[in-house]
Design an enzyme around this catalytic site. Structure first.
Site, short mmCIF file in Angstrom:
data_model
loop_
_atom_site.label_atom_id
_atom_site.label_comp_id
_atom_site.label_asym_id
_atom_site.label_seq_id
_atom_site.Cartn_x
_atom_site.Cartn_y
_atom_site.Cartn_z
CB THR A 113 -0.92 0.01 1.22
OG1 THR A 113 -1.80 -1.11 1.16
CG2 THR A 113 -1.75 1.29 1.27
CE LYS A 188 -5.53 -1.26 1.64
NZ LYS A 188 -4.26 -1.97 1.72
CE LYS A 256 2.02 2.09 4.91
NZ LYS A 256 1.67 1.34 3.66
#
Length: 303
Positions: A113, A188, A256
């Site tokens: 990711t 995502k 994050k």
């Protein structure tokens, strides 16, 4: 490239002889370790690399694949190289080493990711070497990786996606090409934005119910059968009520991911007011020592 979307399912047997496909998996974290394992169990010729060699040793002992001591060594002679590392900088570092030994006509797949920007950068670098590239972040958490039930969001070209289908089917129940390079990472981000808002809503509902003196387990049993139902409610409400927060995706990782989404929102001019607020709430959880608690720990800051 084609705008058509294509899906795969792990329940469909591939007609391809997997043993003839040489794959390398770079990064054996909580996601990469079981994903690479599913590839080995599906008959692929698998070589693995991990920064901490002990993890690679453990994987090879469990799945009987091969071990490499560097990304370059792992990628040499591979048909398909897969990565699942930490962040943008890790992607650049590991990919630069792997690309040094990958040949024309091979395929690099990044399951990290990361940002859409780094995905486009990798696509450009690969193009210069006649190597195909897909950004392919996954959703489903550690349990999804272990059970081979991940969802893969993919950006790139149709021909590369078609080549990757047999690989994805080893550990995913669904994969879909969503557009050009970077589209997988953008999808995502949407996934994480949705999760952040849903978990915060669930945390507030449980907090409200506890303060009101209700039997929250009984209430969840009722409302989970109506419009309030969600994966988070079905899988995390009971553990939240028990103050158990060691189920999968950690707060540090979520922050994050939300940081990537908020940065992208600043670039494209979208408004993510709720996401920014929930990101701050996760910051509060970190200050409580909950760095490695799972994302459902938002309830803890309300207590």
């Amino acid at each position: 490239m084609s705008n058509n979307t294509t899906t795969t399912s792990s329940s469909v047997d591939s007609p391809i002889d997997n043993a003839s496909i040489k794959v390398s998996f770079l990064g054996l974290g909580v996601m990469g370790y079981p994903m690479a394992g599913h590839l080995a169990k599906s008959g692929f010729d698998v070589t693995v690399y991990n920064r901490t060699k002990a993890k690679s040793d453990k994987w090879v002992k469990e799945f009987q694949g091969a071990l490499a001591l560097s990304p370059a060594e792992a990628a040499k002679d591979a048909d398909i190289v897969l990565m699942c590392v930490g962040n943008d900088n890790d992607v650049k570092d590991v990919a630069s080493q792997a690309l040094g030994t990958m040949g024309p006509g091979t395929l690099l797949i990044d399951h990290t990711t990361a940002s859409a920007e780094v995905a486009r950068e990798m696509f450009s670098l690969c193009q210069k070497q006649s190597i195909a590239f897909l950004d392919a972040p996954v959703s489903g958490g550690q349990a999804g990786a272990e059970n081979g039930l991940l969802t893969v969001m993919v950006g790139g070209e149709q021909q590369a996606f078609d080549r990757a289908e047999a690989v994805f089917s080893a550990y995913a129940r669904h994969s879909q090409l969503l557009g050009e390079s970077g589209s997988g990472q953008l999808a995502k981000m949407m996934n994480q934005i949705c999760i952040a808002g849903i978990v915060q809503g669930l945390a507030e509902a449980l907090h409200f119910g506890q303060k009101a003196g209700l039997d929250c387990k009984a209430v969840i049993d009722v409302i989970s059968k109506g419009a309030a139902q969600s994966w988070q409610m079905e899988n995390r409400a009971s553990t939240m009520l028990e103050n158990h927060y060691d189920y999968g995706f950690a707060v540090d990782w979520m922050r994050k991911d939300l940081s990537i989404a908020l940065d992208e929102a600043r670039r494209n001019g979208s408004t993510l007011a709720l996401t920014a607020l929930v990101d701050q709430y996760y910051g509060d959880v970190q200050k409580m020592g909950g760095h490695r608690w799972d994302t459902s720990s938002l309830l803890m800051r309300l207590k």
